[in-house]
Design an enzyme around this catalytic site. Structure first.
Site, PDB file in Angstrom:
ATOM      1  N   GLY A 151     -21.805  12.207 -14.029  1.00 27.64           N
ATOM      2  CA  GLY A 151     -22.101  10.970 -13.303  1.00 27.64           C
ATOM      3  C   GLY A 151     -23.371  11.082 -12.495  1.00 27.64           C
ATOM      4  O   GLY A 151     -23.903  12.178 -12.259  1.00 27.64           O
ATOM      5  N   ASP A 169     -21.588  23.320  -9.107  1.00 24.67           N
ATOM      6  CA  ASP A 169     -22.779  22.753  -9.736  1.00 24.67           C
ATOM      7  C   ASP A 169     -24.006  23.152  -8.922  1.00 24.67           C
ATOM      8  O   ASP A 169     -24.131  22.780  -7.760  1.00 24.67           O
ATOM      9  CB  ASP A 169     -22.662  21.222  -9.822  1.00 24.67           C
ATOM     10  CG  ASP A 169     -23.805  20.583 -10.615  1.00 24.67           C
ATOM     11  OD1 ASP A 169     -24.699  21.324 -11.075  1.00 24.67           O
ATOM     12  OD2 ASP A 169     -23.798  19.342 -10.774  1.00 24.67           O
ATOM     13  N   LYS A 229     -15.353  19.444  -7.879  1.00 24.26           N
ATOM     14  CA  LYS A 229     -16.665  20.071  -8.129  1.00 24.26           C
ATOM     15  C   LYS A 229     -17.395  20.194  -6.804  1.00 24.26           C
ATOM     16  O   LYS A 229     -17.460  19.236  -6.036  1.00 24.26           O
ATOM     17  CB  LYS A 229     -17.443  19.190  -9.120  1.00 24.26           C
ATOM     18  CG  LYS A 229     -18.936  19.428  -9.193  1.00 24.26           C
ATOM     19  CD  LYS A 229     -19.490  18.828 -10.484  1.00 24.26           C
ATOM     20  CE  LYS A 229     -20.843  18.181 -10.296  1.00 24.26           C
ATOM     21  NZ  LYS A 229     -21.358  17.602 -11.563  1.00 24.26           N
ATOM     22  N   LYS A 280     -21.017  21.345  -4.870  1.00 22.75           N
ATOM     23  CA  LYS A 280     -22.439  21.600  -5.053  1.00 22.75           C
ATOM     24  C   LYS A 280     -22.794  22.905  -4.332  1.00 22.75           C
ATOM     25  O   LYS A 280     -22.329  23.141  -3.206  1.00 22.75           O
ATOM     26  CB  LYS A 280     -23.249  20.446  -4.448  1.00 22.75           C
ATOM     27  CG  LYS A 280     -23.065  19.124  -5.200  1.00 22.75           C
ATOM     28  CD  LYS A 280     -23.738  19.160  -6.560  1.00 22.75           C
ATOM     29  CE  LYS A 280     -23.721  17.785  -7.223  1.00 22.75           C
ATOM     30  NZ  LYS A 280     -24.404  17.803  -8.528  1.00 22.75           N
ATOM     31  N   LYS A 322     -24.449  13.204 -19.876  1.00 20.90           N
ATOM     32  CA  LYS A 322     -24.729  11.983 -19.134  1.00 20.90           C
ATOM     33  C   LYS A 322     -25.477  11.096 -20.114  1.00 20.90           C
ATOM     34  O   LYS A 322     -26.599  11.448 -20.514  1.00 20.90           O
ATOM     35  CB  LYS A 322     -25.603  12.273 -17.912  1.00 20.90           C
ATOM     36  CG  LYS A 322     -24.861  13.042 -16.835  1.00 20.90           C
ATOM     37  CD  LYS A 322     -25.733  13.328 -15.651  1.00 20.90           C
ATOM     38  CE  LYS A 322     -24.967  14.154 -14.635  1.00 20.90           C
ATOM     39  NZ  LYS A 322     -25.846  14.737 -13.615  1.00 20.90           N
ATOM     40  N   ASP A 361     -26.142  20.859 -17.837  1.00 23.11           N
ATOM     41  CA  ASP A 361     -26.329  19.442 -17.501  1.00 23.11           C
ATOM     42  C   ASP A 361     -27.813  19.115 -17.726  1.00 23.11           C
ATOM     43  O   ASP A 361     -28.211  18.721 -18.830  1.00 23.11           O
ATOM     44  CB  ASP A 361     -25.884  19.205 -16.039  1.00 23.11           C
ATOM     45  CG  ASP A 361     -26.219  17.828 -15.479  1.00 23.11           C
ATOM     46  OD1 ASP A 361     -26.857  17.026 -16.173  1.00 23.11           O
ATOM     47  OD2 ASP A 361     -25.850  17.530 -14.313  1.00 23.11           O
ATOM     48  N   GLU A 393     -21.954  24.939 -13.412  1.00 26.14           N
ATOM     49  CA  GLU A 393     -22.834  23.955 -14.048  1.00 26.14           C
ATOM     50  C   GLU A 393     -24.291  24.202 -13.675  1.00 26.14           C
ATOM     51  O   GLU A 393     -24.624  24.352 -12.503  1.00 26.14           O
ATOM     52  CB  GLU A 393     -22.374  22.562 -13.585  1.00 26.14           C
ATOM     53  CG  GLU A 393     -23.102  21.399 -14.243  1.00 26.14           C
ATOM     54  CD  GLU A 393     -22.539  20.040 -13.787  1.00 26.14           C
ATOM     55  OE1 GLU A 393     -21.411  19.986 -13.273  1.00 26.14           O
ATOM     56  OE2 GLU A 393     -23.259  19.041 -13.942  1.00 26.14           O
ATOM     57  N   SER A 395     -16.989  14.996  -7.375  1.00 20.61           N
ATOM     58  CA  SER A 395     -18.114  15.876  -7.107  1.00 20.61           C
ATOM     59  C   SER A 395     -18.403  15.770  -5.608  1.00 20.61           C
ATOM     60  O   SER A 395     -18.723  14.689  -5.115  1.00 20.61           O
ATOM     61  CB  SER A 395     -19.321  15.404  -7.935  1.00 20.61           C
ATOM     62  OG  SER A 395     -20.473  16.117  -7.580  1.00 20.61           O
TER      63      SER A 395
HETATM   64  O1  OSB Z   1     -25.695  17.099 -11.200  1.00 19.11           O
HETATM   65  O2  OSB Z   1     -23.957  16.094 -11.761  1.00 19.11           O
HETATM   66  C1  OSB Z   1     -24.979  16.132 -11.090  1.00 19.11           C
HETATM   67  C2  OSB Z   1     -25.159  13.070  -8.778  1.00 19.11           C
HETATM   68  C3  OSB Z   1     -26.517  12.789  -8.834  1.00 19.11           C
HETATM   69  C4  OSB Z   1     -27.334  13.594  -9.574  1.00 19.11           C
HETATM   70  C5  OSB Z   1     -26.803  14.694 -10.260  1.00 19.11           C
HETATM   71  C6  OSB Z   1     -25.455  14.976 -10.228  1.00 19.11           C
HETATM   72  C7  OSB Z   1     -24.629  14.170  -9.436  1.00 19.11           C
HETATM   73  C8  OSB Z   1     -23.204  14.418  -9.256  1.00 19.11           C
HETATM   74  C9  OSB Z   1     -22.354  13.239  -8.875  1.00 19.11           C
HETATM   75  O3  OSB Z   1     -22.711  15.514  -9.286  1.00 19.11           O
HETATM   76  C10 OSB Z   1     -21.426  12.826  -9.934  1.00 19.11           C
HETATM   77  C11 OSB Z   1     -20.873  11.460  -9.636  1.00 19.11           C
HETATM   78  O4  OSB Z   1     -21.489  10.442 -10.038  1.00 19.11           O
HETATM   79  O5  OSB Z   1     -19.825  11.373  -9.017  1.00 19.11           O
HETATM   80 MG    MG Z   2     -24.788  18.419 -12.617  1.00 21.52          MG
END
Ligand code: OSB
Ligand code: MG
Length: 374
Positions: free
Chosen positions: A295, A193, A166, A168, A267, A243, A218, A140
């Site tokens: 994660g 995401d 992924k 953001k 999660k 999510d 996402e 991510s």
């Molecule tokens: O939305 O998936 C998410 C990290 C912190 C809070 C929300 C998210 C995330 C990530 C990181 O996308 C995923 C990771 O732990 O590598």
């Molecule tokens: Mg997410």
């Protein structure tokens, strides 16, 4: 197993690079590491609530309060036979899934150790197939100051062997980024995401992404809103993943019933633990929708338990379980490494979580500590 003692550590670790999402930028990460003690065994849990209430209303400080004033006092001296009991014991406290999940994780760890099993083997006990030995993972990538930097990071992670990317997104930092990524990496599974940054009226923007063959989008809409995702979904071609708005098996049933998503990111922390997470896995599997493990920038303690969930037979897509060395230079537990030939991580085979916690490092990063006994 009588619960004899619980310890909490509020820790802080600096991230190797800032992690920027639509809800903020994180430079360092607070979290609460919990240990459960019984019969000479220790169960470990990680509460992923962090510095601010950007992803969830919980923070490390609210989790500390709810754990120490309500959750821990309610379970001390209780007799834990099986980890599923923990979810029931914690039920009288409303909400606060991230705080609850730390105790739930520790309950699975300690009972797996007692039974001579790995966490994954214990979690996979109901399935004839058992737990997978290695699980598919992706990375991510947070938002970067310039798109060229995102492209360079994608290239870097693909070279490391990660097979799924992924990115953001947020309003103003979306379609161009997605187009550029697709153009530069035509065959890479890419997903976006949004962390709840858009409105249903942004549907035309997501329609523009139709031709990009995204693996999924996402959580585009509000973090509590399942209903409007069911309105967006038929308007777009990219598979829609939830999510933030899935907090429970009940939410999952509702989302499936109204057709709000194609995929769910589980999660375990967001849904209060591994018993609830496994139930969501079962619902998705029975419904034939995609499901994977998300994660929250976990330390090795949390990562090991995510790997266990990702090893269940219904998990159908790569998880956000990249190697912990991506986030933390040293970390408090053994690092996990990527198998670069197939973008997987091999599950530890030891008892319980199967990790070694570096107690010296844990002490060095601890800001606050407390011990609870009956
Ligand atoms: O939305 O998936 C998410 C990290 C912190 C809070 C929300 C998210 C995330 C990530 C990181 O996308 C995923 C990771 O732990 O590598
Ligand atoms: Mg997410």
């Amino acid at each position: 197993m009588k619960i004899e003692r619980v310890d909490l550590h509020l820790i802080n670790q600096r991230l190797i690079r800032p992690f920027k999402t639509s809800f903020g930028t994180q430079l360092d990460r607070d979290c609460v590491i919990l240990t459960l003690h019984s019969e000479g065994l220790t169960g470990w849990g990680e509460c992923v609530a962090s510095n601010d209430p950007g992803y969830s209303y919980e923070t490390a400080v609210t989790a500390w309060h709810v754990l120490s004033d309500f959750l821990i006092p309610s379970i001390l001296d209780k007799d834990l036979a099986e980890p599923e009991q923990m979810r029931e014991w914690l039920r009288p406290v409303r909400g606060h899934p991230l705080a609850k999940a730390a105790l739930d994780q520790a309950a699975w760890d300690i009972t797996a150790k007692r039974d001579g099993l790995s966490f994954a083997q214990k979690l996979a006990a109901p399935y004839a197939e058992g737990a997978k030995e290695r699980v598919h993972v992706g990375v991510s990538i947070g938002m970067q100051p310039a798109m060229a930097q995102t492209m360079a990071l994608i290239e870097h992670h693909l070279a490391e062997g990660y097979g799924r990317i992924k990115l953001k997104i947020k309003p103003g930092h979306d379609i161009e980024l997605a187009r550029l990524a697709r153009q530069n990496f035509p065959d890479t599974p890419i997903m976006l995401d949004a962390n709840s940054a858009y409105k249903l009226s942004d549907a035309p923007l997501f329609q523009e992404m139709n031709g990009l063959h995204l693996l999924m989008i996402e959580q585009p809409l509000d973090y509590e809103d399942i209903y409007q995702h069911s309105k967006l979904r038929p308007q777009i071609q990219s598979p829609l993943c939830l999510d933030e708005s899935i907090h429970s098996a009940a939410d999952t049933r509702f989302a499936l019933e109204i057709g709000a998503c194609d995929i769910i990111n589980i999660k375990p922390s967001r849904v209060g633990g591994w018993t609830e997470a496994r139930e969501i896995h079962d619902l998705c599997r029975a419904a034939g929708i995609g499901v994977w493990v998300g994660g929250m920038l976990e330390t090795g303690v949390g990562r090991a338990a995510q790997l266990a969930l990702a090893s269940l037979p219904g998990i159908s897509l790569p998880g956000d379980i990249s190697a912990t060395s991506r986030y933390y230079k040293q970390d408090i537990a053994t690092h996990f490494f990527l198998n670069s030939e197939d973008s997987t991580i091999t599950l530890p085979t030891g008892l319980g979580l199967g990790i070694e916690v570096d107690v010296e490092r844990l002490t060095a990063v601890t800001k606050q500590k407390a011990t609870f006994t009956p």
